[in-house]
Write a protein that holds these residues in place. Structure first.
Motif, PDB file in Angstrom:
ATOM      1  N   GLY A   1       0.791  -1.235   0.000  1.00 16.27           N
ATOM      2  CA  GLY A   1       0.000   0.000   0.000  1.00 16.27           C
ATOM      3  C   GLY A   1       0.812   1.268   0.000  1.00 16.27           C
ATOM      4  N   GLN A   2       2.159   1.167  -0.002  1.00 15.58           N
ATOM      5  CA  GLN A   2       3.014   2.349  -0.049  1.00 15.58           C
ATOM      6  C   GLN A   2       3.469   2.583  -1.493  1.00 15.58           C
ATOM      7  OE1 GLN A   2       3.784   4.617   2.364  1.00 15.58           O
ATOM      8  NE2 GLN A   2       2.230   3.489   3.531  1.00 15.58           N
ATOM      9  N   ARG A   3       3.036   3.712  -2.045  1.00 17.32           N
ATOM     10  CA  ARG A   3       3.359   4.034  -3.439  1.00 17.32           C
ATOM     11  C   ARG A   3       4.841   4.381  -3.583  1.00 17.32           C
ATOM     12  NH1 ARG A   3       0.052   6.510  -7.257  1.00 17.32           N
ATOM     13  NH2 ARG A   3       1.134   6.712  -9.257  1.00 17.32           N
ATOM     14  N   LEU A   4       5.494   3.766  -4.535  1.00 20.43           N
ATOM     15  CA  LEU A   4       6.896   4.052  -4.794  1.00 20.43           C
ATOM     16  C   LEU A   4       7.022   5.254  -5.715  1.00 20.43           C
ATOM     17  CD1 LEU A   4       8.464   0.502  -5.345  1.00 20.43           C
ATOM     18  CD2 LEU A   4       8.250   1.825  -3.228  1.00 20.43           C
ATOM     19  N   VAL A   5       7.896   6.178  -5.353  1.00 16.36           N
ATOM     20  CA  VAL A   5       8.203   7.328  -6.201  1.00 16.36           C
ATOM     21  C   VAL A   5       9.702   7.293  -6.499  1.00 16.36           C
ATOM     22  CG1 VAL A   5       6.279   8.738  -5.381  1.00 16.36           C
ATOM     23  CG2 VAL A   5       8.455   8.817  -4.164  1.00 16.36           C
ATOM     24  N   SER A   6      10.173   8.313  -7.212  1.00 18.09           N
ATOM     25  CA  SER A   6      11.563   8.290  -7.695  1.00 18.09           C
ATOM     26  C   SER A   6      12.583   8.197  -6.567  1.00 18.09           C
ATOM     27  CB  SER A   6      11.833   9.529  -8.544  1.00 18.09           C
ATOM     28  OG  SER A   6      11.625  10.710  -7.775  1.00 18.09           O
ATOM     29  N   ASN A   7      12.276   8.792  -5.421  1.00 18.65           N
ATOM     30  CA  ASN A   7      13.266   8.773  -4.332  1.00 18.65           C
ATOM     31  C   ASN A   7      12.867   7.840  -3.188  1.00 18.65           C
ATOM     32  OD1 ASN A   7      11.145  10.204  -3.356  1.00 18.65           O
ATOM     33  ND2 ASN A   7      12.326  11.925  -2.551  1.00 18.65           N
ATOM     34  N   SER A   8      11.924   6.942  -3.455  1.00 15.44           N
ATOM     35  CA  SER A   8      11.561   5.971  -2.414  1.00 15.44           C
ATOM     36  C   SER A   8      12.697   4.980  -2.219  1.00 15.44           C
ATOM     37  CB  SER A   8      10.292   5.207  -2.814  1.00 15.44           C
ATOM     38  OG  SER A   8       9.170   6.048  -2.798  1.00 15.44           O
ATOM     39  N   SER A   9      12.875   4.540  -0.985  1.00 10.12           N
ATOM     40  CA  SER A   9      13.895   3.520  -0.686  1.00 10.12           C
ATOM     41  C   SER A   9      13.230   2.359   0.033  1.00 10.12           C
ATOM     42  CB  SER A   9      15.010   4.113   0.172  1.00 10.12           C
ATOM     43  OG  SER A   9      14.500   4.483   1.447  1.00 10.12           O
ATOM     44  N   ILE A  10      13.875   1.208  -0.094  1.00  4.12           N
ATOM     45  CA  ILE A  10      13.388  -0.008   0.570  1.00  4.12           C
ATOM     46  C   ILE A  10      14.482  -0.465   1.517  1.00  4.12           C
ATOM     47  CG2 ILE A  10      12.540  -2.352   0.217  1.00  4.12           C
ATOM     48  CD1 ILE A  10      11.868  -1.522  -2.686  1.00  4.12           C
ATOM     49  N   ARG A  11      14.170  -0.445   2.822  1.00  3.49           N
ATOM     50  CA  ARG A  11      15.169  -0.815   3.825  1.00  3.49           C
ATOM     51  C   ARG A  11      14.678  -1.997   4.645  1.00  3.49           C
ATOM     52  NH1 ARG A  11      16.432   2.189   7.859  1.00  3.49           N
ATOM     53  NH2 ARG A  11      14.594   3.524   7.909  1.00  3.49           N
ATOM     54  N   CYS A  12      15.609  -2.783   5.083  1.00  2.00           N
ATOM     55  CA  CYS A  12      15.287  -3.954   5.898  1.00  2.00           C
ATOM     56  C   CYS A  12      15.718  -3.707   7.338  1.00  2.00           C
ATOM     57  CB  CYS A  12      16.006  -5.181   5.342  1.00  2.00           C
ATOM     58  SG  CYS A  12      15.564  -6.713   6.189  1.00  2.00           S
ATOM     59  N   VAL A  13      14.805  -3.941   8.256  1.00  3.41           N
ATOM     60  CA  VAL A  13      15.113  -3.842   9.689  1.00  3.41           C
ATOM     61  C   VAL A  13      14.610  -5.130  10.333  1.00  3.41           C
ATOM     62  CG1 VAL A  13      14.754  -2.585  11.830  1.00  3.41           C
ATOM     63  CG2 VAL A  13      14.900  -1.334   9.657  1.00  3.41           C
ATOM     64  N   GLY A  14      15.533  -6.077  10.550  1.00  5.73           N
ATOM     65  CA  GLY A  14      15.130  -7.367  11.091  1.00  5.73           C
ATOM     66  C   GLY A  14      14.201  -8.063  10.103  1.00  5.73           C
ATOM     67  N   PRO A  15      13.083  -8.577  10.601  1.00  4.22           N
ATOM     68  CA  PRO A  15      12.144  -9.274   9.712  1.00  4.22           C
ATOM     69  C   PRO A  15      11.163  -8.333   9.019  1.00  4.22           C
ATOM     70  CG  PRO A  15      11.384  -9.440  11.962  1.00  4.22           C
ATOM     71  CD  PRO A  15      12.695  -8.682  12.012  1.00  4.22           C
ATOM     72  N   THR A  16      11.366  -7.038   9.164  1.00  6.06           N
ATOM     73  CA  THR A  16      10.444  -6.074   8.563  1.00  6.06           C
ATOM     74  C   THR A  16      11.143  -5.278   7.469  1.00  6.06           C
ATOM     75  OG1 THR A  16      10.970  -4.323  10.142  1.00  6.06           O
ATOM     76  CG2 THR A  16       9.183  -5.848  10.733  1.00  6.06           C
ATOM     77  N   ILE A  17      10.335  -4.636   6.654  1.00  2.60           N
ATOM     78  CA  ILE A  17      10.840  -3.774   5.581  1.00  2.60           C
ATOM     79  C   ILE A  17      10.213  -2.405   5.740  1.00  2.60           C
ATOM     80  CG2 ILE A  17      10.709  -3.347   3.076  1.00  2.60           C
ATOM     81  CD1 ILE A  17      11.110  -6.280   2.605  1.00  2.60           C
TER      82      ILE A  17
END
Length: 235
Positions: free
Chosen positions: A155-171
């Motif tokens: 449900g989170q819309r990705l835009v040009s400066n969106s980042s995907i980070r991992c923190v433990g078992p979550t993103i």
């Protein structure tokens, strides 16, 4: 003898008088006819002149009408050109807004669902069988390369400066934390997107050795607008 001469003279005078009267009447009729003919001629002349004047006026009006029609045609052509340009600009604006993620969008596409492997609990190294941000990023990049017009993760819309980070078992996407399953929704041609993901040796074939991943083609999916500060890159 004298009486006969008188009667003869009287007869001659009467005859002459009658002749003169008859001649006078005929002359009067002739003059009247000539006057009527002259009047009729004048009326016909005036009528012909009026007809000619009306024809000339009609010709001038037709010329004016043709000129006005040409002017209207040029205006309509200019308006059509501007309308076409405005439609093109609007289309580009809508495409830019969609790419920027500032408006919700819907259309055909695919839904990719990623979950931790069922073998994770029995593995000596659980991290090998759970979904990491690089796994999600691989899918997102493949979808983009295949022509996806818009993408969201949980449900989170990705835009040009969106980042995907991992923190433990979550993103964390756009500063919002979420856990598996991770649902990646993309708008684009469903067949093209699915085929790109299923290429031999491609993303799905690689990831399925470690995590659960399913792809479903959809006639219509809906993506929300981006919520956040587009100027600030999430780190």
């Amino acid at each position: 003898m004298g009486r006969h001469k008188f009667q003869l003279y009287l007869t001659i005078v009467t005859f002459c008088t009658g002749f003169l009267v008859a001649t006078s009447i005929e002359t009067t009729k002739l003059l009247r006819t000539e006057r009527l003919n002259d009047l009729q001629f004048q009326q016909e002349t005036q009528l012909n002149e009026r007809i000619l004047a009306e024809k000339e006026q009609n010709r001038q009006l037709e010329d004016q009408l043709l000129d006005l029609q040409r002017q209207v045609g040029k205006v309509e052509e200019a308006m059509a050109q501007r309308k076409s340009e405005a439609a093109e600009i609007l289309s580009q604006l809508e495409a830019a807004r969609m790419m920027a993620g500032v408006v919700p969008v819907e259309g055909p596409g695919v839904v990719v669902t990623m979950q931790d492997s069922q073998n994770a609990a029995n593995s000596a190294d659980v991290t090998n069988y759970i979904v990491h941000e690089q796994d999600v990023r691989l899918v997102v990049n493949e979808l983009r390369a295949a022509g996806a017009e818009a993408i969201s993760i949980n449900g989170q819309r990705l835009v040009s400066n969106s980042s995907i980070r991992c923190v433990g078992p979550t993103i964390i996407v756009n500063g919002i934390k979420s856990a598996a399953p991770f649902v990646i929704t993309a708008i684009g041609d469903p067949n093209t997107l699915e085929s790109a993901l299923n290429l031999p040796g491609g993303v799905l074939q690689t990831l399925r050795d470690f995590v659960q991943i399913e792809v479903a083609k959809k006639d219509k999916v809906t993506l929300p607008a981006f919520v956040g500060d587009a100027k600030t890159k999430h780190s």
